[in-house]
Scaffold this active site. Structure first.
Site, short mmCIF file in Angstrom:
data_model
loop_
_atom_site.label_atom_id
_atom_site.label_comp_id
_atom_site.label_asym_id
_atom_site.label_seq_id
_atom_site.Cartn_x
_atom_site.Cartn_y
_atom_site.Cartn_z
N ALA A 165 35.43 23.25 34.31
CA ALA A 165 36.74 22.68 34.68
C ALA A 165 37.71 22.74 33.52
CB ALA A 165 36.56 21.23 35.13
N LYS A 219 43.37 26.76 25.43
CA LYS A 219 41.96 27.17 25.46
C LYS A 219 41.39 27.21 24.04
CE LYS A 219 40.05 28.28 28.86
NZ LYS A 219 39.36 27.47 29.91
#
Length: 348
Positions: A90, A166
């Site tokens: 997720a 990220k």
């Protein structure tokens, strides 16, 4: 390892409705694990089960669901309790019209730390984190040699906000393991652009590339280069990293092979799909045209830093260390297209 010992092990997959997550759940079920997954809303349980059925698995009681959100502590301790492994897939999806990049960075970083803390406290053996090549390839001078796992995106350079999120989330994960992990193990998977068979109407933003080519929404191909990888191989690499002793403390790039320009993807569709690819426009768009379009379209604007840049990465580490063997880019592209056509998703 025997099936009996696997069936005693419980694995939590976070974000169970996601494209990569569903394929991870599918392979874990097929391997015999007891699987748990988190959803932001339990109203989506039926949808996830339907996607798994499309993938060939009637999960039944082998799969259980927990309601949990990356932005809140509630339910994470319950979700990980008794788990041997956690596959943390997720992540907040890219926001095109963000006001501040922290809208993506903070939830990504805090979500990772939430899952790692709960995993550590529950005595989980290993967490496998889904990162991205976005945490590797950005903010560097042009290079022709492929990037590998030793490189990190330079967030002080020209890294887009999603890729920055990220990078910072993965950095935070490794820092946590080093400073507060208390024996918890971590592996990270860094996929290139993920394609492959879609199992339902909820799929990742990368699938829109193939959909937009097939529907003629893309008037041509921007001069963008990327590695591609099939989602089935990404899931397989997660499972290998979850149990292989050599994967502890390592990151692994997942790509099918050499990076290709988007025009090659368009040509592959036209060469193999016949009438179904009649709307695919296999011409290269001038950079100038895209820069003009970017003034009005946030999606196009997000492509501008990528124009003309080689984005080659290597999966040599995963292949040699974990005996990983990915499908070809062509197979990933065609599997994506065929699933979109079969499930009648092109007109949605």
């Amino acid at each position: 390892m025997t099936t009996n010992s696997i069936s005693d092990k419980v694995v939590l997959v976070t974000g169970g409705s996601g494209f990569i997550a569903v394929h991870c759940i599918l392979q874990l079920l097929q391997a015999g694990y007891q699987v748990r997954t988190t959803l932001r809303s339990l109203n989506r349980e039926a949808e996830v089960r339907a996607m798994l059925k499309e993938g060939g698995s009637d999960a039944g009681k082998q799969l259980t669901f927990f309601q949990a959100n990356l932005s809140a502590d509630a339910q994470w301790n319950e979700a990980v309790s008794g788990c041997t492994y956690v596959v943390h897939v997720a992540s907040p999806t890219p926001i095109l019209n963000y006001r501040n990049e922290d809208e993506m960075i903070i939830p990504a970083r805090e979500g990772v730390l939430r899952v790692l803390k709960a995993s550590r406290d529950a005595g989980v053996k290993r967490v496998v984190l889904t990162s991205a090549i976005g945490a590797i390839v950005y903010g560097h001078p042009q290079q022709t040699a492929p990037y590998d796992e030793t490189t990190w995106t330079n967030v002080a350079g020209k890294a887009p906000a999603y890729q920055k999120s990220k990078t910072l989330a993965e950095r935070a994960a490794w820092d946590f393991i080093e400073q507060e992990g208390d024996g918890l193990e971590l592996s990270a998977i860094n996929p290139a652009t993920v394609l492959g068979p879609v199992l339902g109407p909820d799929y990742s933003h990368s699938i829109h590339l193939i959909k937009n080519l097939l529907t003629g929404k893309m008037p041509g191909c921007p001069k963008i280069n990327s590695g591609f990888v099939d989602v089935r191989d990404v899931a397989d690499l997660h499972l290998r990293a979850m149990t292989h002793p050599a994967a502890k403390g390592e990151r692994f790039i997942a790509t099918a092979g050499e990076s290709v320009w988007l025009i090659e993807i368009a040509k592959t569709l036209k060469a193999h799909l016949g009438q179904a690819a009649s709307k695919v426009n296999a011409r290269e768009l001038p950079n100038t045209l895209l820069r003009i379009a970017a003034l009005k379209d946030p999606m196009v604007k997000s492509m501008i830093p990528l124009l003309g840049r080689m984005m080659n990465v290597t999966s040599a580490k995963a292949i040699h260390l974990l005996d990983w063997s990915p499908r070809s880019t062509q197979e990933a592209v065609l599997a994506t297209a065929e699933s979109l056509i079969r499930l009648h998703l092109l007109d949605q």
